[in-house]
Design a protein around this motif. Structure first.
Motif, mmCIF file in Angstrom:
data_model
loop_
_atom_site.group_PDB
_atom_site.id
_atom_site.type_symbol
_atom_site.label_atom_id
_atom_site.label_comp_id
_atom_site.label_asym_id
_atom_site.label_seq_id
_atom_site.Cartn_x
_atom_site.Cartn_y
_atom_site.Cartn_z
ATOM 1 N N ILE A 65 0.843 -1.192 0.000
ATOM 2 C CA ILE A 65 0.000 0.000 0.000
ATOM 3 C C ILE A 65 0.880 1.244 0.000
ATOM 4 C CG2 ILE A 65 -0.256 0.297 2.510
ATOM 5 C CD1 ILE A 65 -3.444 0.227 0.816
ATOM 6 N N GLU A 66 0.338 2.318 -0.553
ATOM 7 C CA GLU A 66 1.058 3.577 -0.531
ATOM 8 C C GLU A 66 1.236 4.044 0.907
ATOM 9 O OE1 GLU A 66 -1.580 2.761 -2.221
ATOM 10 O OE2 GLU A 66 -1.348 3.237 -4.331
ATOM 11 N N ALA A 119 -0.866 5.373 5.931
ATOM 12 C CA ALA A 119 -1.607 4.140 5.648
ATOM 13 C C ALA A 119 -1.324 3.135 6.759
ATOM 14 C CB ALA A 119 -1.186 3.563 4.311
ATOM 15 N N TYR A 159 -4.607 7.647 -2.340
ATOM 16 C CA TYR A 159 -3.393 7.004 -1.818
ATOM 17 C C TYR A 159 -2.189 7.512 -2.585
ATOM 18 C CZ TYR A 159 -6.839 3.563 -0.148
ATOM 19 O OH TYR A 159 -7.897 2.948 0.425
ATOM 20 N N VAL A 169 -2.631 8.203 3.124
ATOM 21 C CA VAL A 169 -4.011 8.135 2.664
ATOM 22 C C VAL A 169 -4.699 9.453 2.995
ATOM 23 C CG1 VAL A 169 -6.171 6.851 2.735
ATOM 24 C CG2 VAL A 169 -4.043 5.719 3.369
ATOM 25 N N ASP A 196 -5.812 -0.592 5.812
ATOM 26 C CA ASP A 196 -5.913 -0.267 4.386
ATOM 27 C C ASP A 196 -5.469 -1.450 3.533
ATOM 28 O OD1 ASP A 196 -6.708 2.530 4.788
ATOM 29 O OD2 ASP A 196 -4.685 2.768 5.586
ATOM 30 N N ARG A 233 -10.991 7.893 -1.077
ATOM 31 C CA ARG A 233 -9.652 7.769 -0.500
ATOM 32 C C ARG A 233 -8.610 7.948 -1.587
ATOM 33 N NH1 ARG A 233 -12.845 4.271 2.080
ATOM 34 N NH2 ARG A 233 -12.976 4.428 4.333
#
Lengths: 308, 263
Positions: free
Chosen positions: A229-230, A290, A266, A233, A294, A264
């Motif tokens: 995930i990035e 994040a 990201y 957020v 997430d 959202r």
């Protein structure tokens, strides 16, 4: 060395496959978390480990706990393990110490040893003042700690906890996490299920995210974050977001998803998300790092499944 | 791996004892409310029904006064009722509402240990309830010591027998109200047609046959035999019936309840 080895294990209830060819290993002295939405098969997987659920036979799946197969040697596994079930099934008729004394009998602990062990466990879980209390007088957090004390009666090498802190207030959750960390430093191997991502992040060395009985991903929690995930957020109510962004170009490398009234955004770069916030003309927003939640929602989807 | 390691989990007898111990501790926690009724109930029964009614019943039954006939019967019906309640309503509550068994099965005991321990506990309650009735009958001179001291053992067997049957019934039951059928449809008729309140020998032939088949009749024969020291070889058949009944129904109950406890 692995305390638990699960290899291609499945479990069917009629036509429903609750667990599907799941494999993982839990190293001695580590804390392993099974994460997943309700109905993902977490509890079923745990029960197969200590022998109160039977895995599908003759499909090549194997489970080893301390080298024992729960299908053949549940007593050895249970003797070496402590289990905290999802529900606090304490005996309401008995008081705190009687609950523990009755349970100590199952392990064959002599009365004097049992009393010493109980005194130190109640002190460890900060329940010493409640030794004579009735179960009904205990708060939810105290009951949970008492069930944990009960699971620790035989000094287990493996502690299995099914949603240890669900429904508890933050103070108690942090206390329980601290105790679990202490047990782990003392060499106890821990296997837990949870749907609190923070819990997994706080105490697990390794987490396995499962959905619909299958493994979705498995790694150290920090690495799961980094690789899936990035970093940041930005959350904005969907109607505001739609108005503000309407037709405008978003900065490069910003990913968007809209679900349940929230948009959202990201991105690994905080500044690019700030560009988005500038488009909002002072509307409320929430910009944060994040977290595992997430990752979890990305992996298992935002919609509810039929069992939730 | 270390599978060659021997783990010192408790042996079978201890595991059964620990299940029994759990039930005993919970039961004796409320000693007055749990322990007094077994004494009061037969007292009320004897005073109310026995002494009041037996004035009108002058004929002897199976060669004994009516009060002895009825009193000795109560020694086993009380065991039947307590074991049946224990292994229907109480078991169901532990199974479905309190989830007691989930907690117990996390300890080093198997499902078989759990259920057999349950049956032994229900037998113990049968023994205790029989003993309570004996304590009431003896001062009235209805039964004689020391021979009647064997009666609680028959109470134990009766308890074990009805526990295994009741557990089998419980394994089928989905909601607790279904037990009403078992209680009023099976246990209550048995109370009247097993030679407790009146002899079965005067009943129509088909009813007599049914009386031979149902379990309570065999307990009643055994308990009257020990109370009156009237032994005959036919009693061995009654004893054999009870033992086979326990083995068959116990095994079926274990099999069916296992499916409910282990998913």
């Amino acid at each position: 060395m692995a305390v638990i080895g699960v290899d291609k294990v499945s479990k069917s209830f009629g036509r429903l496959r609750a667990v599907c060819e799941l494999s993982f290993a839990v190293e001695a002295g580590s804390c392993f978390g099974l994460l997943g939405p309700n109905g993902a098969g977490k509890t079923t997987m745990m029960k197969m480990i200590y022998g109160t659920a039977a895995r599908d036979a003759n499909d090549g799946g194997t489970i080893e706990v301390f080298g024992f197969d729960p299908a053949r040697d549940e007593l050895s596994i249970k003797y070496l393990s402590g289990v905290v079930p999802q529900e606090n099934n304490l005996d309401d008729e008995l008081n705190v110490i009687q609950n523990l004394l009755v349970y100590a009998k199952f392990y064959g602990l002599p009365a004097r040893v049992a009393r010493e062990r109980i005194a130190s466990l109640l002190a460890f879980l900060e329940l010493s003042e409640k030794v004579k209390a009735r179960i009904r007088e205990l708060s939810g957090g105290m009951k949970r700690r008492l069930v944990i004390a009960r699971a620790l009666l035989n000094n287990p090498r493996l502690l299995i906890l099914d949603e240890p802190t669900t429904g508890l207030d933050p103070q108690v959750r942090h206390l329980i996490w601290e105790k679990l960390r202490q047990l782990r430093s003392g060499g106890t191997t821990i296997l837990l299920t949870t749907h609190y991502m923070e819990e997994a992040f706080q105490i697990c060395d390794r987490v396995l995210i499962m959905d619909k009985g299958r493994k979705v991903m498995e790694d150290h929690p920090q690495r799961l974050l980094e690789q899936n995930i990035e970093r940041y957020v930005l959350e904005i109510p969907q109607e505001h977001a739609a108005k503000a962004i309407d037709g405008r170009r978003l900065p490069e490398a910003v990913r968007v998803d809209h679900a349940q009234g929230i948009s959202r955004f990201y991105c690994d770069d905080l500044d690019r998300l700030k560009v988005v916030t500038d488009m909002l003309n002072g509307q409320a927003y929430y910009l944060r790092q994040a977290n595992l939640e997430d990752v979890f929602l990305k992996a298992t989807g935002r919609g509810l499944n039929e069992k939730q | 791996m270390r599978s060659s390691e021997t783990i010192p989990y408790p042996h079978l007898a201890w595991r059964l004892y620990s299940v029994w111990y759990r039930h005993m501790r919970v039961y004796t926690k409320n000693l007055v409310s749990n322990g007094l009724p077994p004494f009061l109930e037969p007292l009320l029964f004897l005073v109310g029904v026995g002494l009041g009614l037996s004035r009108y019943i002058t004929e002897s039954m199976d060669g004994m006064s009516y009060i002895t006939f009825l009193g000795t019967g109560l020694l086993v019906t009380t065991a039947m009722f307590t074991a049946s309640f224990e292994c229907t309503y109480a078991t169901f509550i532990r199974l479905e509402f309190e989830k007691v068994y989930d907690g117990m099965l996390a300890a080093p005991i198997t499902v078989n240990n759990l259920i057999v321990g349950e049956i032994i506990w229900a037998g113990t309650k049968g023994l205790f309830f029989s003993f309570a009735v004996l304590c009431i009958l003896t001062p009235f001179g209805i039964v004689r010591l020391p021979q009647a001291l064997l009666a609680p053992l028959v109470g134990f067997l009766t308890g074990v027998m009805f526990a295994s049957m009741s557990l089998l019934v419980t394994s089928f039951v989905k909601t607790i109200n279904h037990f009403n059928f078992y209680m009023t449809g099976f246990l209550s008729p048995m109370f009247f047609f097993s030679g407790v309140v009146f002899p079965v020998s005067n009943l129509p032939k088909p009813v007599q046959l049914v009386a031979q088949i149902v379990p309570l009749t065999h307990s009643v024969r055994l308990v009257r035999a020990v109370c009156l020291s009237r032994y005959d070889p036919g009693l061995l058949a009654n004893l054999a019936y009870i033992l086979v009944f326990v083995a068959v129904f116990g095994a079926l109950a274990v099999r069916r309840l296992r499916r409910r406890l282990v998913s």
